[in-house]
Design a protein around this motif. Structure first.
Motif, mmCIF file in Angstrom:
data_model
loop_
_atom_site.group_PDB
_atom_site.id
_atom_site.type_symbol
_atom_site.label_atom_id
_atom_site.label_comp_id
_atom_site.label_asym_id
_atom_site.label_seq_id
_atom_site.Cartn_x
_atom_site.Cartn_y
_atom_site.Cartn_z
ATOM 1 N N ARG A 116 46.054 27.466 38.669
ATOM 2 C CA ARG A 116 45.767 26.736 39.739
ATOM 3 C C ARG A 116 45.048 25.130 39.440
ATOM 4 O O ARG A 116 45.305 24.458 39.860
ATOM 5 N N GLU B 20 47.859 27.059 47.692
ATOM 6 C CA GLU B 20 48.910 27.224 46.445
ATOM 7 C C GLU B 20 49.858 26.241 46.616
ATOM 8 O O GLU B 20 50.303 25.606 45.394
ATOM 9 N N SER C 228 46.994 36.459 47.964
ATOM 10 C CA SER C 228 47.150 36.131 46.193
ATOM 11 C C SER C 228 45.823 35.837 45.801
ATOM 12 O O SER C 228 45.718 36.434 44.459
ATOM 13 N N PHE D 247 45.584 33.396 37.052
ATOM 14 C CA PHE D 247 45.695 32.678 38.142
ATOM 15 C C PHE D 247 45.033 31.457 38.194
ATOM 16 O O PHE D 247 45.316 30.414 38.679
ATOM 17 N N ALA E 95 43.767 38.122 42.908
ATOM 18 C CA ALA E 95 43.304 37.577 41.550
ATOM 19 C C ALA E 95 42.100 37.888 41.561
ATOM 20 O O ALA E 95 41.327 38.316 40.113
#
Length: 993
Positions: free
Chosen positions: A223, A266, A279, A219, A283
């Motif tokens: 990102r 995100e 989310s 994750f 993570a």
């Protein structure tokens, strides 16, 4: 061309809408949030420029010639995107000093292009600012785009061709904003890029990028990769990589919050929505090695989201559906030192390696502290060394007229007489336990007897090797063929002296010395090798156990080998024989050592919890250990385990056994099979209940099992279903025995069996059960395995932790399953306290006016439990919760008597980017419910490992008396704790088997 113009208009309209929203809604704070819009503008402009480059109609190749490049970049829509990339602050104008200065710094020493731009700028507007119109005139001027193409075409052998990727990488680098950062030293980005990118590629893929951010899930890497990837392609150019590093290496609070905000946002819309926050937390939970239910994750996300929204003006964010940058920063600012110490995952690659200055470590002060805190041990070791030295010298003087080899052999033999007898004294467990119980531990190092046994064993090995070597040299050199045996009246060869009895000299029986000597060498070598930690603690304990039984033939051969050894051995040997005989008689002729396992439970991390019926006349102290033999596993092996229940517990004792070798694994697998049989029988009963009602009796539990269940349940209370991790519990949960005080003068009322309490009033227990059940994560199914299994127990034997009641301020430090002796101690403390409680006959209020005399000098207890993962806390969390409840409910002299400190090493600290959101959410729920979500305790669980300097300094500041640290766990941590205890002047005691 119309397609290009429409694309440019879409990008421009998006920019204008964002700027308009900020100007309309937050005119006073435009500068604070403009960085985010600028970042979006830059990314969208790069994406639009790349699309224009790839969608040109003139050529179908992936490269530009000089002519095609100039034609494309002379178009207004392309120059408009280029202008916006240079306009870092969205002012609509470019400043001469900034524009020219940035390019000079980036393109040095290639100054032809810059000089031309500078000249044209001066011709058109002198040194004034330029807008988009003047920018177009400058770049459309003759030679400007040609020189720009020459800068991009770094590969002169490429026949005047540049790829789209080359163009985008160069434009990204030339238009990046200059930062006042000196952390990213020159060449560091390029060096790091080339060390990660494989096969000589010019671009970095996501697989390569993940090497920068090691994590359990992808994750955070995804990102950050998207933030680095400005043009939206599948790979990152070196220019994008350098720009991204500069962005992430900022050390100011603004820079850190910006990075975190971009990771949390995100979809890149400038707001962190609740679903995005959820989310991120998922993570974070996976990264920290934890597991929570979906409902608990939602609670964490809502707590973090609502707290951030409450901090700002509700009228301003009433129309927004998410958190802004300012709200995130304000929330993080509430935690002192968080922003200052926040660590971004890439920091370790950005900072230049500091030069480590060799600091001179003081030697004298730690040595003095060590001696001061270990006076009995130091004196004992000195006395042991003096005795060995005296024996060696006296024997050397006795044979001073002989050759050097014979003198050394005899001197080593004399010291071996002493050490081979003394090594047995150090392992007379019954005698050492007796010495500890009568208080001899204050001047004898009884707690270090195992360590001293190892030291003595090492001395025996060294002296034996030297003794053997000297004889091997001496016999061929000075004896063979020269010395006449007084028995045979002739000389003998070296082989006869070394390997036969023919000379008929030396030994208890003449001639046996040499033959038995070789046998002793072989036995000692086997025992020494199999006693190494690499064998003993790597799953081969049985090898150590069986080879150590060679001590019996070793001593028999040693008596035959050395004619004087029996003088040294007779005292220890008689004690050993008496203890062995009494143990055997006790186990065979009475029921004291024979008992049975009433039930078992398989706990996380392959731990077997045994509930054993207490043998007759079995009395022990908190922290004691026993030797256990399970004939169903093996009829000959005895293994030591600490008793984890309190002595005050009637009828039963507990053992918690972690799988660490062949025997413990067999025990765990044995009860796994029994659990499967029990589940199968239960399922069959349920399935056939309606189908074959008359046949049920044939598969119901046996009378023995029913008897076990009834006896066990009469002394047990069920643990609530809300234990950490896993799935919903079954009907038969973890049970904790309780002490029932009946008709005691200090407690006249009869105690009832309560849902949770092991020694508490019913109201307290119910409250505890409700609170824990509502706040702990669910756990997997864990059933009691009711199976009567005969076992034998030898003991109990004392351990260092039994000294706790002689300490003033006891600090109990447990790592993993090392909690077992302290579980017994903590339960015993509460039992002793509960025994002196007084109750009001009218309102049932309970109190204690003073600490019980049985606690002796103890004024304060600090308990530290360090676990690798969340599930390990399940072993004793119920007991700890009850201790908390009683201490809080009763107060009085017990208030703050016991402090719990929980640490989970798999969790990242709050200052880590991959944990900061989760830890803040934990803090918020803890402040609201006064319960820790990880364990369900009132004590907040700490992430990472303890900072022992801060911990010990706090203990000093509390000033509750002389601090004694009791430790049970891995030896690596024991070394660190011993060092710290020496620095702070604390006593240190370690559990050793």
């Amino acid at each position: 061309m119309a397609k290009f113009a429409s694309l440019d208009k879409e990008v421009d309209s998006a920019f204008e809408i964002q700027i308009a929203e900020i100007n309309a809604n937050e005119p006073k704070e435009t500068r604070k949030v403009a960085w985010f819009v600028q970042a979006q503008q830059r990314q969208q402009a790069l994406t639009g420029l790349q699309s224009l480059c790839k969608q040109r109609n003139e050529e179908n190749t992936e490269t530009f010639s000089a002519d095609s490049f100039c034609r494309l970049f002379s178009q207004d829509n392309v120059l408009h995107l280029l202008f916006r990339l240079f306009d870092h602050h969205s002012r609509g104008k470019l400043v001469h000093s900034d524009f020219i200065g940035d390019l000079k710094e980036k393109l040095r020493p290639k100054t032809d292009f810059i000089d031309l731009l500078d000249t044209l700028w001066y011709i058109f507007v002198k040194e004034d600012d330029i807008d988009f119109e003047i920018f177009c005139r400058i770049f459309k001027s003759k030679g400007v785009l040609d020189k720009l193409f020459a800068l991009i075409d770094t590969d002169k052998a490429g026949a005047g061709q540049v790829s789209v990727n080359q163009v985008m990488a160069s434009i990204t680098e030339y238009t990046s904003e200059r930062r006042n950062l000196h952390i990213l030293y020159p060449g560091r980005a390029e060096e790091l890029f080339r060390s990660i990118v494989t096969n000589g590629n010019r671009e970095m893929s996501f697989e390569d990028f993940k090497k920068l951010i090691p994590s359990k899930n992808k994750f955070f890497a995804e990102r950050i990769f998207r933030i680095f990837n400005k043009d939206g392609s599948k790979n990152i150019s070196i220019a994008e990589f350098r720009e991204g590093l500069e962005q992430f290496c900022g050390q100011s609070e603004e820079d850190k919050v910006r990075c975190l905000f971009q990771i949390y946002d995100e979809n890149g819309d400038g707001l962190i929505k609740l679903c995005e926050l959820k989310s991120v937390l998922k993570a974070c939970i996976e990264e920290n090695g934890m597991k929570f239910s979906e409902k608990q994750v939602e609670e964490l996300a809502e707590a973090l989201y609502d707290d951030a929204r409450d901090r700002s003006d509700t009228s301003r964010h009433s129309t927004r559906n998410g958190l802004t940058y300012d709200e995130l920063k304000a929330q993080m600012s509430k935690h002192p030192g968080l922003l200052e110490n926040l660590s971004i995952s890439l920091d370790r690659f950005l900072l230049p390696s500091p030069e480590k200055k060799a600091q001179r470590q003081p030697i004298f002060k730690p040595m003095v502290s060590y001696i001061k805190n270990n006076v009995p041990f130091v004196i004992f070791v000195l006395a042991y060394a003096i005795v060995n030295l005296g024996l060696f010298i006296s024997r050397a003087i006795q044979y001073k007229d002989s050759n050097m080899f014979y003198i050394l052999a005899r001197s080593c033999g004399q010291t071996l007489n002493f050490n081979c007898a003394f090594i047995l004294v150090l392992m007379l467990r019954r005698g050492i336990t007796l010495l500890r119980n009568i208080g001899c531990g204050s001047f004898l190092p009884v707690d270090q007897h195992v360590y001293l046994h190892k030291v003595c064993g090492g001395v025996v090995v060294v002296l034996s090797a030297l003794h053997t070597l000297m004889h091997i040299i001496n016999f061929p050199l000075n004896i063979a063929g020269e010395v006449v045996s007084p028995v045979t009246n002739r000389t003998h060869s070296a082989a006869e002296w070394l390997f036969t009895m023919r000379p008929e000299l030396f030994g208890l029986y003449p001639g046996l010395a040499n033959i038995t000597g070789w046998a002793l060498v072989v036995i000692l070598a086997i025992m020494a090798i199999c006693s190494l930690p690499s064998v003993r603690k790597s799953g081969y304990f049985e090898v150590f156990y069986w080879t150590h039984l060679l001590y019996i033939p070793f001593w028999i051969l040693l008596i035959l080998h050395g004619p004087n050894f029996w003088y040294w051995f007779i005292g220890p040997g008689l004690c050993f024989a008496l203890f062995k005989a009494s143990r055997r008689i006790r186990l065979s002729s009475s029921n004291r050592g024979r008992t049975d396992i009433n039930s078992a439970m398989l706990l996380p991390s392959r731990v077997t919890h045994l509930v054993i019926r207490k043998p007759e006349n079995f009395y022990f102290h908190p922290g004691d250990y026993v030797y256990l033999k399970v004939p169903a596993i093996t009829s000959t092996e005895w293994h030591p385990f600490t008793i984890s229940s309190a002595p005050e517990l009637p009828d039963f004792i507990w053992l918690h056994i972690r799988c660490a070798g062949g025997w413990t694994n067999k025990l765990y697998e044995y009860f796994e099979q029994e659990q499967s049989k029990q589940l199968l029988r239960t399922n069959n009963v349920k399935n056939d209940n309606n189908k074959y009602p008359k046949a049920i009796s044939a598969i119901e539990p046996t009378s023995v099992e029913n008897d076990i269940r009834s006896k066990y349940k009469s002394h047990c209370i069920a643990m609530p279903s809300g234990m950490p991790m896993g799935q919903q519990p079954c009907t038969e949960n973890v049970s904790l025995p309780i002490q029932i005080y009946k008709n005691s003068p200090s407690n006249p009322r009869k105690m009832k069996l309560t849902p949770r309490a092991s020694h508490a009033p019913e109201t307290v227990a119910k409250d505890s059960a409700e609170v824990i059940q509502s706040h702990q994560p669910p756990m997997r199914e864990e059933r009691h395995i009711f199976h009567s299994l005969e076992v034998a127990i030898d003991g109990p034997y004392g351990a260092p932790s039994s000294h706790i009641f002689r300490a003033e301020h006891a600090v109990l430090i447990a790592a993993g399953i090392g909690v077992t002796p302290f579980a017994s101690i903590l339960q015993s403390i509460m039992h002793r306290y509960y025994a002196i409680r007084q109750s009001c006959p009218n309102c049932n209020h309970s109190w204690a006016s003073q600490m019980p005399d049985s606690i002796m000098n103890l004024k304060k207890v600090d308990f530290f439990w360090i676990n690798r993962d969340q599930r390990s806390f399940e072993w004793f969390v119920d007991m700890l919760s009850q201790l908390e409840m009683e201490q809080t409910d009763v107060g009085g002299v017990l208030d703050r008597f016991l402090d719990l400190h929980m640490y989970i090493t798999s969790a990242l600290k709050k200052t880590d980017m991959k944990a900061v959101g989760l830890q803040m959410a934990f803090d918020l729920l803890y402040a609201k419910d006064k319960r820790d979500l990880v364990t369900g305790l009132k004590t907040r669980t700490n992430a990472g490992r303890p900072n022992w300097d801060k911990v010990f300094q706090k203990l000093v500041d509390e000033d509750k008396g002389k601090v004694t640290v009791f430790y049970c766990g891995p030896p690596q941590l024991a070394k660190e704790l011993r060092k710290k205890c020496n620095e702070f002047g604390f006593d240190f005691r370690k559990e050793i088997f």
